[in-house]
Design an enzyme around this catalytic site. Sequence first.
Site, mmCIF file in Angstrom:
data_model
loop_
_atom_site.group_PDB
_atom_site.id
_atom_site.type_symbol
_atom_site.label_atom_id
_atom_site.label_comp_id
_atom_site.label_asym_id
_atom_site.label_seq_id
_atom_site.Cartn_x
_atom_site.Cartn_y
_atom_site.Cartn_z
ATOM 1 C CB ILE A 1 -1.012 -0.024 1.169
ATOM 2 C CG1 ILE A 1 -2.186 0.930 0.914
ATOM 3 C CG2 ILE A 1 -0.331 0.293 2.499
ATOM 4 C CD1 ILE A 1 -3.346 0.744 1.877
ATOM 5 C CG ASP B 1 1.553 1.876 12.520
ATOM 6 O OD1 ASP B 1 1.740 2.958 11.953
ATOM 7 O OD2 ASP B 1 1.359 1.764 13.753
ATOM 8 C CB SER C 1 -8.377 -5.839 12.621
ATOM 9 O OG SER C 1 -8.529 -4.714 13.451
ATOM 10 N N GLY D 1 -3.872 -8.638 10.532
ATOM 11 C CA GLY D 1 -2.511 -9.091 10.801
ATOM 12 C C GLY D 1 -2.341 -9.369 12.280
HETATM 13 N N1 AR6 Z 1 0.803 -3.009 2.335
HETATM 14 C C1 AR6 Z 1 -0.422 -3.545 2.469
HETATM 15 N N2 AR6 Z 1 -0.760 -4.392 3.468
HETATM 16 C C2 AR6 Z 1 0.220 -4.703 4.357
HETATM 17 C C3 AR6 Z 1 1.522 -4.179 4.290
HETATM 18 C C4 AR6 Z 1 1.796 -3.285 3.217
HETATM 19 N N3 AR6 Z 1 3.010 -2.719 3.061
HETATM 20 N N4 AR6 Z 1 2.252 -4.691 5.331
HETATM 21 C C5 AR6 Z 1 1.426 -5.515 6.013
HETATM 22 N N5 AR6 Z 1 0.197 -5.531 5.428
HETATM 23 P P1 AR6 Z 1 -1.180 -5.346 10.549
HETATM 24 P P2 AR6 Z 1 -3.444 -4.927 12.370
HETATM 25 C C6 AR6 Z 1 -1.030 -6.263 5.795
HETATM 26 O O1 AR6 Z 1 -0.577 -6.349 11.448
HETATM 27 O O2 AR6 Z 1 -3.774 -6.379 12.338
HETATM 28 C C7 AR6 Z 1 0.884 -2.613 14.185
HETATM 29 O O3 AR6 Z 1 1.959 -2.890 15.035
HETATM 30 C C8 AR6 Z 1 -0.910 -7.458 6.693
HETATM 31 O O4 AR6 Z 1 -0.532 -8.602 5.944
HETATM 32 O O5 AR6 Z 1 -0.298 -4.375 9.896
HETATM 33 O O6 AR6 Z 1 -4.559 -3.935 12.233
HETATM 34 C C9 AR6 Z 1 0.082 -1.401 14.632
HETATM 35 O O7 AR6 Z 1 0.916 -0.427 15.238
HETATM 36 C C10 AR6 Z 1 -2.362 -7.589 7.171
HETATM 37 O O8 AR6 Z 1 -3.143 -8.281 6.210
HETATM 38 O O9 AR6 Z 1 -2.346 -4.480 11.293
HETATM 39 C C11 AR6 Z 1 -0.883 -1.995 15.617
HETATM 40 O O10 AR6 Z 1 -0.306 -2.124 16.901
HETATM 41 C C12 AR6 Z 1 -2.854 -6.145 7.213
HETATM 42 O O11 AR6 Z 1 -1.863 -5.379 6.511
HETATM 43 C C13 AR6 Z 1 -1.182 -3.361 15.032
HETATM 44 O O12 AR6 Z 1 -0.040 -3.693 14.237
HETATM 45 C C14 AR6 Z 1 -2.977 -5.589 8.614
HETATM 46 O O13 AR6 Z 1 -1.979 -6.171 9.453
HETATM 47 C C15 AR6 Z 1 -2.374 -3.348 14.125
HETATM 48 O O14 AR6 Z 1 -2.679 -4.668 13.747
#
Ligand code: AR6
Length: 208
Positions: free
Chosen positions: A40, A67, A155, A157
Amino acid sequence: SVCSARRAFAMAASGFEGGETFRLSAAAGAGALKLHKGDITLWSVDGATDAIVNAANGRMLGGGGVDGAIHQAAGPQLVQACRKVPEVKPGIRCPTGEARITPAFELPVSHVIHTVGPIYDMDRQPELLLKNAYENSLKLAKENGIQYIAFPAISCGIFRYPPKEAANIAISTARQFSGDLKEVHFVLFTDELYDIWRETAQEMLTRF
Ligand code: AR6
């Protein structure tokens, strides 16, 4: 610069021109829903007021997952801008289900919308909180004149939301804003999530 050249190459290679497109509603003037597999931080719409959504946490000072990737790509000004967002209670700038907006600095979009999804096994009413996260992001986009927005799978991940249920909430909430934005994109990071989002869109929407 080397950085922007690399970004332009990655953009072309990441296939944001392709993906799959659905109609958000049958109404005249309804926007489109587009699905992509990829990173993204590389997404943007040329010349448009556009935003990517960050799956953040309440502190809004960075983290892992998407993030971490967004803060890395935006550069250190992003965390400085986040620090200026007022705390609503000690340490918390964005409660779960709410959204906040900042500039995007080194990212190719104009804004970042930070939202916080529920921790699936811990927060009460995770369905409502996930819906609120999408809804408040879309409202904030509309208020800021953003016509193109891209979401990750909030949410899905670290916060362990079951992806099929998350896709239902994500797409049905996007559909409620069908007349307000030109395009709502989802950028899914894995084949599995991409397939789930595509199946869900096929169940709920029609193709353009
Ligand atoms: N582009 C698109 N999607 C991505 C990318 C990217 N570059 N990198 C990861 N994803 P997560 P959450 C996907 O864990 O579950 C953080 O530490 C990933 O595969 O990023 O909402 C924050 O600070 C998954 O499908 O977010 C919070 O503490 C999706 O993005 C916590 O994680 C979301 O995964 C939030 O957890």
